[in-house]
Design an enzyme around this catalytic site. Structure first.
Site, short mmCIF file in Angstrom:
data_model
loop_
_atom_site.label_atom_id
_atom_site.label_comp_id
_atom_site.label_asym_id
_atom_site.label_seq_id
_atom_site.Cartn_x
_atom_site.Cartn_y
_atom_site.Cartn_z
N ASP A 1 0.82 -1.20 0.00
CA ASP A 1 0.00 0.00 0.00
C ASP A 1 0.86 1.25 0.00
O ASP A 1 0.78 2.07 0.91
CB ASP A 1 -0.92 -0.01 1.24
CG ASP A 1 -0.13 -0.04 2.54
OD1 ASP A 1 1.04 -0.49 2.54
OD2 ASP A 1 -0.68 0.39 3.57
N ASP B 165 6.77 1.37 1.85
CA ASP B 165 6.60 0.38 0.78
C ASP B 165 7.45 0.78 -0.41
O ASP B 165 8.12 -0.06 -1.03
CB ASP B 165 5.14 0.32 0.28
CG ASP B 165 4.14 0.01 1.36
OD1 ASP B 165 3.84 0.91 2.16
OD2 ASP B 165 3.65 -1.13 1.40
N ASN C 129 -2.37 2.62 3.57
CA ASN C 129 -1.91 3.94 4.01
C ASN C 129 -2.71 5.06 3.36
O ASN C 129 -3.00 6.07 4.00
CB ASN C 129 -0.43 4.12 3.66
CG ASN C 129 0.46 3.25 4.51
OD1 ASN C 129 0.26 3.12 5.70
ND2 ASN C 129 1.45 2.63 3.89
N THR D 39 3.38 -5.94 2.22
CA THR D 39 3.77 -4.85 3.11
C THR D 39 2.60 -3.89 3.36
O THR D 39 2.81 -2.70 3.57
CB THR D 39 4.97 -4.07 2.52
OG1 THR D 39 4.63 -3.66 1.20
CG2 THR D 39 6.22 -4.95 2.48
N PHE E 45 -0.51 -1.21 12.42
CA PHE E 45 -1.44 -0.67 11.42
C PHE E 45 -1.95 -1.69 10.41
O PHE E 45 -3.15 -1.84 10.22
CB PHE E 45 -0.77 0.51 10.69
CG PHE E 45 -1.61 1.11 9.61
CD1 PHE E 45 -2.65 1.98 9.91
CD2 PHE E 45 -1.39 0.80 8.27
CE1 PHE E 45 -3.44 2.54 8.90
CE2 PHE E 45 -2.18 1.34 7.26
CZ PHE E 45 -3.20 2.21 7.57
N ASN E 46 -1.05 -2.42 9.74
CA ASN E 46 -1.48 -3.36 8.70
C ASN E 46 -2.41 -4.43 9.25
O ASN E 46 -3.36 -4.85 8.59
CB ASN E 46 -0.28 -4.05 8.04
CG ASN E 46 0.52 -3.12 7.17
OD1 ASN E 46 0.03 -2.07 6.74
ND2 ASN E 46 1.77 -3.48 6.90
N HIS F 131 10.14 -0.13 8.21
CA HIS F 131 9.29 -1.32 8.30
C HIS F 131 9.35 -2.17 7.03
O HIS F 131 9.76 -3.32 7.04
CB HIS F 131 7.83 -0.91 8.51
CG HIS F 131 7.57 -0.02 9.67
ND1 HIS F 131 7.73 -0.44 10.97
CD2 HIS F 131 7.14 1.27 9.74
CE1 HIS F 131 7.40 0.56 11.79
NE2 HIS F 131 7.04 1.61 11.06
N ASP F 132 8.84 -1.60 5.94
CA ASP F 132 8.64 -2.40 4.73
C ASP F 132 9.95 -2.81 4.07
O ASP F 132 10.08 -3.94 3.59
CB ASP F 132 7.74 -1.65 3.76
CG ASP F 132 6.31 -1.51 4.29
OD1 ASP F 132 5.97 -2.19 5.27
OD2 ASP F 132 5.55 -0.72 3.71
CA LIG Z 1 3.03 -0.58 3.82
#
Ligand SMILES: [Ca+2]
Ligand SMILES: [Ca+2]
Ligand SMILES: [Ca+2]
Ligand SMILES: [Ca+2]
Lengths: 326, 326, 326, 326
Positions: free
Chosen positions: A23, A28, A53, A140, A181-182, A255-256
């Site tokens: 996203d 990402d 996102n 992701t 979040f995800n 993160h991603d």
């Molecule tokens: Ca993401």
């Protein structure tokens, strides 16, 4: 396909065929650029966009922008629009963290072409069936696309080589005290994926919050001198503030990109097999990935969960691979 | 298509184009025969099978059996396999009520051909898109296929003429004190459908338990003298016992046939507009269709809920239409 | 105690010793007057007030008002303040239905004395222990006091003769589509009571909504010519509007008076033994009394649930007993 | 009361008056001995027993055993039986960890006298009311007694100086992946306490698992040469195995002793103010103390949560205080 690939010695394993579902979203984007710059390790089969996102129209467009940013590496890579909302819940976005467009940087290129007409879920199903046992999914974002593919075509579950997901946490959440979040955005999809019997790696906040884009690192990306490095630097600068203010970190978490790296360099992290279940009940803990670290439930492991990261090596890899792009 | 249809006067409306989605299941079978015998009212576009009373392989096969039973009427009707399990939960079947095969009658014909290769969900999406605003879905099983279609192709929501669902209840459940079987098996799918903004009729236990296949009625079906009537009689006899013992009824309830009739003869029932929400939290009330009969929630109506039935007229219709089949 | 009682023939059973726990609340008040007027059937041991329709300070005061209204009958009856909030949840009141004070009538007397210093819960425990096997509790509000007594003194569970509760429903709720007010306000307390193993009668909305204070009945109460009848008439008129507008009834439902009558005249209702469980999960069905009417859960019965009512006989009784009061 | 206390210089604050509520349970016992040995810091007002590690009859008896073990220090300390089960749920014990009796050591003394007749909850209420603003409650078991006191006597909430609770966790649970034992056994009670507005310190697994009774420490306790030290050593040896096997620790965690010390030596821990809510929904996360470490919920802090511990100083204190006992 790319000249560089003809240089590989025979002993080197073939690049891993991977579909990237996400996203974008600024991290990402950095993660997908890492993948596109890693052509000896990763064969990018396609980008599939999902709501998250920012809304689907933007995440789809941003997939095209990332491909355009990557120049030659992404020239032939198709991209697809997927699910425009979670399975059950109302959509939630994170525009406060990722900006209104999801890619808050100036001077990004336009997509070079439109997304494919095929639905992301159909692309995933078709591709996995065509290469049984070979295809890795790196997700992701919220897992809506992956869950829909598994439910629409349960025959693909044993055909997927591995799913690597950035999401969840063995400890604290970010969007709520309990949930990342995800996972929070589509907990039902996440639970479908954790229950599908597919080999699964979870790269959660417990490790990604240790992979921080410090000011020095952002400077190093900018100093690469290429457009991709400059874009990464600008994007990571954008969300450093919220990480500083809320979590006391010296920069935004990668993160991603860490989940992308984990797909082809799992040695960069420490893994522990365990049972993970996603909370789908409304309330305080919605979206929490309940990780049975000590094996108290007696349920069999269904995931490899990242519990440690070699952050310095990871960032060295990221810098090296972004450097190759235009 | 059928000779009888050429007799219609110009004033008569064209037959309603309908996709029947269900889990035959003996009352689905009776309902689908009712549809196939109602050619002046219903154009059967296809049967789409879903897991439910029995596993998908059997519900799909049973769709083929029903078509074979109907002779000419079903000769060109395609049938499709759909989802083999609920969205999130483990599958639940009702073999105790519907027999091991779902069609507990002797001497039923074999399907005349195999199911189509296309997935039920893809068929639904394709058909609705091809005839925007025209297609009715009559669902007489768990709503997994319909929910997947709505999530995979949200553009079809405004294109569906109406969904008529046998399921839920304004009062007591059957599988649990709170929940009706179809709702319980896939409550998440049901909630997706109730939240989709599609015109929706709910034909729940509160009315279907008033439409009973009494011994007299079973005898009337048998007395029709045709194979379809004999099959209906035998099927409805099979599950009369459980309705007698558990609910104190004089025969099995005609759940699915009533929903089929409701699609083209809504005048056979009384309807009330209200807000309905499906309980997806695990526990006591999982799968309960919470019907805001008195409007205390202030939420806008999302369904027409059947609250009364002209049972005698309904059975007369059923008998007349089954009589036309071979 | 009262002259009338000396007239009873020896064959007549002794009046039933009863503690009345409630949240007056206008229908509690009518019910308690019914009890006070039924001296040959009921020995009123005390009134214990609980939060509910209005806050505790008001329900306690109103208990004193009811006693004052009853004249001689209530002269020696003590009353007690109990819990000021539900066990877990925030308090909810029903001032819209019961008026700001809970007793929306003009010219009601002041309490003749203050409530006792002892806590309602301590009074219940002490009284039950003092008369093992004899005491009935009639609860016409949220069950917070009763639940606290059972948890604080589990030894009283086998000593209580019976609990009669106005609350819950086998069908629709009133405050929400799923839940009746008393059950919704403190579902945790209700579940404690249903799980306590005490003989229990539930008088729910499914019967109380059939016992309606029609205009004719209100007129009959007023025509009694006494102060108690006038007060009942005025109180029942107050909330007729909401019942007319929301539920299409011709007057307010006599919820609590019916439960009071059920304690000493159970023959006025039809009862069915079944398992009842109260939903304590937050969400759509919070506070729903899930009644296993058909025995599908296999759980043993824990309550006698009222499923029918002889409404005319009941109202005749009510009228006769209110007539005796000043 | 004790001679040692007369030696205190005027500047020294008076000993803190404390009620200890718990479920001994071997670490409760060690903690209570620590309190009894700390007479310059703590005035032990009474021990109140609650169901928990073992049933109430045993935890009550064990309170008497601990007092007997402490000799002079506990001679005049009363002890009380409290709740025999959680508010709503079925009781759960931990006999596997604490042995069948809860005090798995040989040669422990018999209680010198019976428990008081007064209920633990009444004792708590009476004592807090008698010394407004002065009394601390140290709870080292399920919070049933404390919650009942708060609901029965809401007036005491502003009169309690502080509640210190061993329970919960900012991270992993022990009994389930999500929940610590004390929180899991009575999550409703815990949520009542966290919602009561009383100053509250939570000493959870995140710190207590860092305070380990290593073999060296157990040896040091045994080397004290007194009966109390020997008993502590034997008790802590008993449950070292489960901590070694399950959590990879070198000994049992000193959960309850750390909470006892926190009451009068809060400087031994690091504290962070935050909002904590206890999950009362059934399922995966039941009993989880959801700690809003980063303030993402915007809800005001309701607890001081221990987030760090000076383990070495703590054990030095424990050893010194146990040494004083017979
Ligand atoms: Ca993401
Ligand atoms: Ca069906
Ligand atoms: Ca009441
Ligand atoms: Ca303890």
């Amino acid at each position: 396909m790319l000249p560089a690939m003809t240089d590989r010695t025979p002993a080197r394993p073939a690049p891993l065929p991977v579909i990237f579902d996400g996203d974008p979203g600024l991290d990402d984007a950095v993660g997908w650029l890492l993948a596109l710059g890693s052509f000896e390790d990763v064969q990018v089969l396609g980008f599939t966009a999902v709501h998250g996102n920012v809304p689907l129209a933007l995440t789809t467009r941003n997939a095209g922008v990332v491909l355009a940013l990557s120049g030659e590496a992404g020239r032939d890579v198709p991209y697809f629009a997927g699910a425009d909302r979670p399975l059950l819940r109302e959509g939630v976005t994170a525009a406060g963290v990722h900006g209104a467009t999801g890619l808050p940087a100036a001077g990004l290129p336009e997509p070079l072409r439109a997304p494919e007409a095929e639905h992301a879920v159909d692309f995933i199903i078709r591709t996995v069936r065509a290469r049984p046992g070979e295809v890795t999914l790196v997700a992701t974002g919220p897992l809506t696309n992956v869950a829909l593919a598994l439910r629409l075509a349960p025959d693909i579950a044993p055909l997927i080589r591995e799913i690597v997901w950035m999401g969840g946490s063995t400890g604290h959440g970010n969007r709520t005290p309990a949930a990342e979040f995800n996972a929070l955005v589509d907990p039902h999809a996440a639970q479908i994926v954790f229950g599908a019997g597919v080999p699964l790696r979870m790269v959660g906040l417990n490790v990604t919050m240790q992979a921080v884009a410090t000011p020095d690192r952002v400077a190093a990306l900018r100093a690469l001198g290429n457009r991709a490095g400059a874009a990464c630097a600008e994007l990571l600068t954008f969300y450093a503030g919220v990480y500083r203010d809320r979590y006391g970190l010296s920069g935004g978490a990668l993160h991603d990109p860490l989940a992308v790296a984990a797909a082809f360099r799992p040695d960069l992290l420490d893994w522990q097999s365990m049972h993970v279940q996603v909370e789908t009940q409304e309330g305080l803990n919605l979206g929490r990935t309940v990780c049975d670290l000590y094996g108290v439930t007696g349920r069999p492991a269904n995931a490899q969960v990242a519990v440690g990261v070699r952050d310095r090596e990871f960032f060295t890899l990221l810098l090296e691979r972004i450097a190759r792009l235009p």
